[in-house]
Design a protein around this motif. Structure first.
Motif, PDB file in Angstrom:
ATOM      1  N   LYS A   1       0.814  -1.220   0.000  1.00  0.00           N
ATOM      2  CA  LYS A   1       0.000   0.000   0.000  1.00  0.00           C
ATOM      3  C   LYS A   1       0.850   1.274   0.000  1.00  0.00           C
ATOM      4  O   LYS A   1       0.318   2.372   0.102  1.00  0.00           O
ATOM      5  CB  LYS A   1      -0.918   0.010   1.216  1.00  0.00           C
ATOM      6  CG  LYS A   1      -1.949  -1.092   1.192  1.00  0.00           C
ATOM      7  CD  LYS A   1      -2.815  -1.047   2.417  1.00  0.00           C
ATOM      8  CE  LYS A   1      -3.796  -2.210   2.394  1.00  0.00           C
ATOM      9  NZ  LYS A   1      -4.636  -2.243   3.577  1.00  0.00           N
ATOM     10  N   THR A   2       2.153   1.151  -0.142  1.00  0.00           N
ATOM     11  CA  THR A   2       3.040   2.314  -0.168  1.00  0.00           C
ATOM     12  C   THR A   2       2.709   3.183  -1.374  1.00  0.00           C
ATOM     13  O   THR A   2       2.614   2.694  -2.492  1.00  0.00           O
ATOM     14  CB  THR A   2       4.515   1.867  -0.237  1.00  0.00           C
ATOM     15  OG1 THR A   2       4.795   1.060   0.898  1.00  0.00           O
ATOM     16  CG2 THR A   2       5.453   3.057  -0.267  1.00  0.00           C
ATOM     17  N   ARG A   3       2.548   4.480  -1.107  1.00  0.00           N
ATOM     18  CA  ARG A   3       2.205   5.418  -2.182  1.00  0.00           C
ATOM     19  C   ARG A   3       3.455   6.169  -2.639  1.00  0.00           C
ATOM     20  O   ARG A   3       4.315   6.509  -1.835  1.00  0.00           O
ATOM     21  CB  ARG A   3       1.162   6.432  -1.707  1.00  0.00           C
ATOM     22  CG  ARG A   3      -0.134   5.786  -1.259  1.00  0.00           C
ATOM     23  CD  ARG A   3      -1.163   6.794  -0.813  1.00  0.00           C
ATOM     24  NE  ARG A   3      -0.601   7.778   0.114  1.00  0.00           N
ATOM     25  CZ  ARG A   3      -1.184   8.936   0.384  1.00  0.00           C
ATOM     26  NH1 ARG A   3      -2.330   9.259  -0.198  1.00  0.00           N
ATOM     27  NH2 ARG A   3      -0.636   9.775   1.240  1.00  0.00           N
ATOM     28  N   VAL A   4       3.523   6.458  -3.931  1.00  0.00           N
ATOM     29  CA  VAL A   4       4.680   7.136  -4.486  1.00  0.00           C
ATOM     30  C   VAL A   4       4.817   8.549  -3.926  1.00  0.00           C
ATOM     31  O   VAL A   4       5.938   9.028  -3.687  1.00  0.00           O
ATOM     32  CB  VAL A   4       4.647   7.124  -6.033  1.00  0.00           C
ATOM     33  CG1 VAL A   4       3.572   8.036  -6.589  1.00  0.00           C
ATOM     34  CG2 VAL A   4       6.012   7.492  -6.595  1.00  0.00           C
ATOM     35  N   ILE A   5       3.729   9.245  -3.676  1.00  0.00           N
ATOM     36  CA  ILE A   5       3.815  10.612  -3.156  1.00  0.00           C
ATOM     37  C   ILE A   5       4.474  10.637  -1.778  1.00  0.00           C
ATOM     38  O   ILE A   5       5.221  11.565  -1.453  1.00  0.00           O
ATOM     39  CB  ILE A   5       2.428  11.309  -3.132  1.00  0.00           C
ATOM     40  CG1 ILE A   5       2.614  12.806  -2.841  1.00  0.00           C
ATOM     41  CG2 ILE A   5       1.494  10.658  -2.123  1.00  0.00           C
ATOM     42  CD1 ILE A   5       1.381  13.640  -3.055  1.00  0.00           C
ATOM     43  N   ASP A   6       4.240   9.614  -0.986  1.00  0.00           N
ATOM     44  CA  ASP A   6       4.865   9.555   0.335  1.00  0.00           C
ATOM     45  C   ASP A   6       6.375   9.346   0.231  1.00  0.00           C
ATOM     46  O   ASP A   6       7.140   9.909   1.018  1.00  0.00           O
ATOM     47  CB  ASP A   6       4.232   8.448   1.177  1.00  0.00           C
ATOM     48  CG  ASP A   6       2.774   8.719   1.479  1.00  0.00           C
ATOM     49  OD1 ASP A   6       2.393   9.902   1.584  1.00  0.00           O
ATOM     50  OD2 ASP A   6       2.003   7.744   1.612  1.00  0.00           O
ATOM     51  N   ILE A   7       6.796   8.555  -0.724  1.00  0.00           N
ATOM     52  CA  ILE A   7       8.224   8.330  -0.929  1.00  0.00           C
ATOM     53  C   ILE A   7       8.879   9.585  -1.511  1.00  0.00           C
ATOM     54  O   ILE A   7       9.979   9.970  -1.095  1.00  0.00           O
ATOM     55  CB  ILE A   7       8.467   7.110  -1.841  1.00  0.00           C
ATOM     56  CG1 ILE A   7       7.881   5.842  -1.210  1.00  0.00           C
ATOM     57  CG2 ILE A   7       9.938   6.950  -2.165  1.00  0.00           C
ATOM     58  CD1 ILE A   7       8.496   5.443   0.117  1.00  0.00           C
ATOM     59  N   VAL A   8       8.213  10.241  -2.444  1.00  0.00           N
ATOM     60  CA  VAL A   8       8.733  11.503  -2.999  1.00  0.00           C
ATOM     61  C   VAL A   8       8.921  12.520  -1.883  1.00  0.00           C
ATOM     62  O   VAL A   8       9.966  13.175  -1.773  1.00  0.00           O
ATOM     63  CB  VAL A   8       7.789  12.046  -4.099  1.00  0.00           C
ATOM     64  CG1 VAL A   8       8.179  13.468  -4.496  1.00  0.00           C
ATOM     65  CG2 VAL A   8       7.790  11.137  -5.316  1.00  0.00           C
ATOM     66  N   ASN A   9       7.913  12.650  -1.033  1.00  0.00           N
ATOM     67  CA  ASN A   9       7.996  13.594   0.083  1.00  0.00           C
ATOM     68  C   ASN A   9       9.135  13.225   1.037  1.00  0.00           C
ATOM     69  O   ASN A   9       9.848  14.097   1.532  1.00  0.00           O
ATOM     70  CB  ASN A   9       6.676  13.648   0.841  1.00  0.00           C
ATOM     71  CG  ASN A   9       5.589  14.334   0.040  1.00  0.00           C
ATOM     72  OD1 ASN A   9       5.864  15.079  -0.895  1.00  0.00           O
ATOM     73  ND2 ASN A   9       4.348  14.076   0.393  1.00  0.00           N
ATOM     74  N   THR A  10       9.307  11.943   1.284  1.00  0.00           N
ATOM     75  CA  THR A  10      10.385  11.491   2.170  1.00  0.00           C
ATOM     76  C   THR A  10      11.744  11.951   1.661  1.00  0.00           C
ATOM     77  O   THR A  10      12.536  12.531   2.409  1.00  0.00           O
ATOM     78  CB  THR A  10      10.359   9.952   2.281  1.00  0.00           C
ATOM     79  OG1 THR A  10       9.159   9.555   2.926  1.00  0.00           O
ATOM     80  CG2 THR A  10      11.559   9.423   3.048  1.00  0.00           C
ATOM     81  N   VAL A  11      12.011  11.700   0.401  1.00  0.00           N
ATOM     82  CA  VAL A  11      13.318  12.048  -0.164  1.00  0.00           C
ATOM     83  C   VAL A  11      13.498  13.561  -0.227  1.00  0.00           C
ATOM     84  O   VAL A  11      14.517  14.093   0.223  1.00  0.00           O
ATOM     85  CB  VAL A  11      13.497  11.417  -1.561  1.00  0.00           C
ATOM     86  CG1 VAL A  11      14.752  11.931  -2.242  1.00  0.00           C
ATOM     87  CG2 VAL A  11      13.527   9.898  -1.452  1.00  0.00           C
TER      88      VAL A  11
END
Length: 193
Positions: free
Chosen positions: A82-92
């Protein structure tokens, strides 16, 4: 605002606000790189370049951020579908925001002069010890270490929030994958620039 918000803004702020701040971070890092002659060759690695142009600054910076996003997204999907790409983008992007400070530090003339004075004293210790210059270098080093720790904390907390990892094995895997991908990114981007 409390300490939890400072160290994990991913739980407090809306992903669109974080994305906007992250895009601003990318723009600021490219602008700072153009002014200072530096570029990100991976996350947590800023390098100086000789041929300063918008393209020579923007491409390595964008590639380093995009490669980190891609690697973390793949790992995130493996650990939690369920990992969303926007959350990973924000993390980096949010974790790199505070590192822009490193790009500007090198442009402060007195810090350069302090470093040169300390190096000169080391090569010829017969003169007076440059205590003020040494104090400035120690202060800058402490600020840099604190900033780096804060950025890594944001990086970890963002990934943890995005993927909801709890097992120690997942945390170790995250650390290993992050380290290896950062090193590989540095090697590949160094060959490009």
């Amino acid at each position: 605002m409390n300490w939890k918000t400072i160290f994990n803004p991913f739980e407090r702020f809306d992903e669109k606000q974080l994305l906007l701040a992250g895009i601003l971070a990318v723009i600021l890092s490219i602008a700072a790189g153009y002014w200072t002659g530096t570029t990100f060759i991976s996350i947590y690695r800023i390098s100086t370049i000789e041929n300063i142009s918008f393209q020579n600054i923007a491409i390595p910076t964008l590639l380093s951020f995009l490669s980190a996003i891609a690697v973390l997204f793949i790992l995130g999907r493996i650990l939690n579908s369920k990992t969303r790409v926007i959350d990973i983008v924000n993390t980096v992007l949010i974790s790199q925001l505070v590192l822009i400070l490193f790009q500007y530090i090198g442009k402060i003339p007195y810090i350069k002069l302090a470093g040169e004075n300390v190096i000169q004293y080391e090569s010829d210790p017969s003169g007076t010890f440059p205590f003020l210059d040494f104090l400035i270098l120690i202060s800058v080093s402490c600020i840099s270490i604190i900033t780096l720790i804060y950025s890594i904390t944001l990086f970890y907390n963002g990934f943890k929030t995005a993927t909801n990892i709890k097992k120690w094995q997942h945390i170790v895997l995250f650390c290993i994958v992050s380290l290896v991908s950062t090193l590989v990114c540095q090697i590949l981007i160094n060959k490009i620039i």
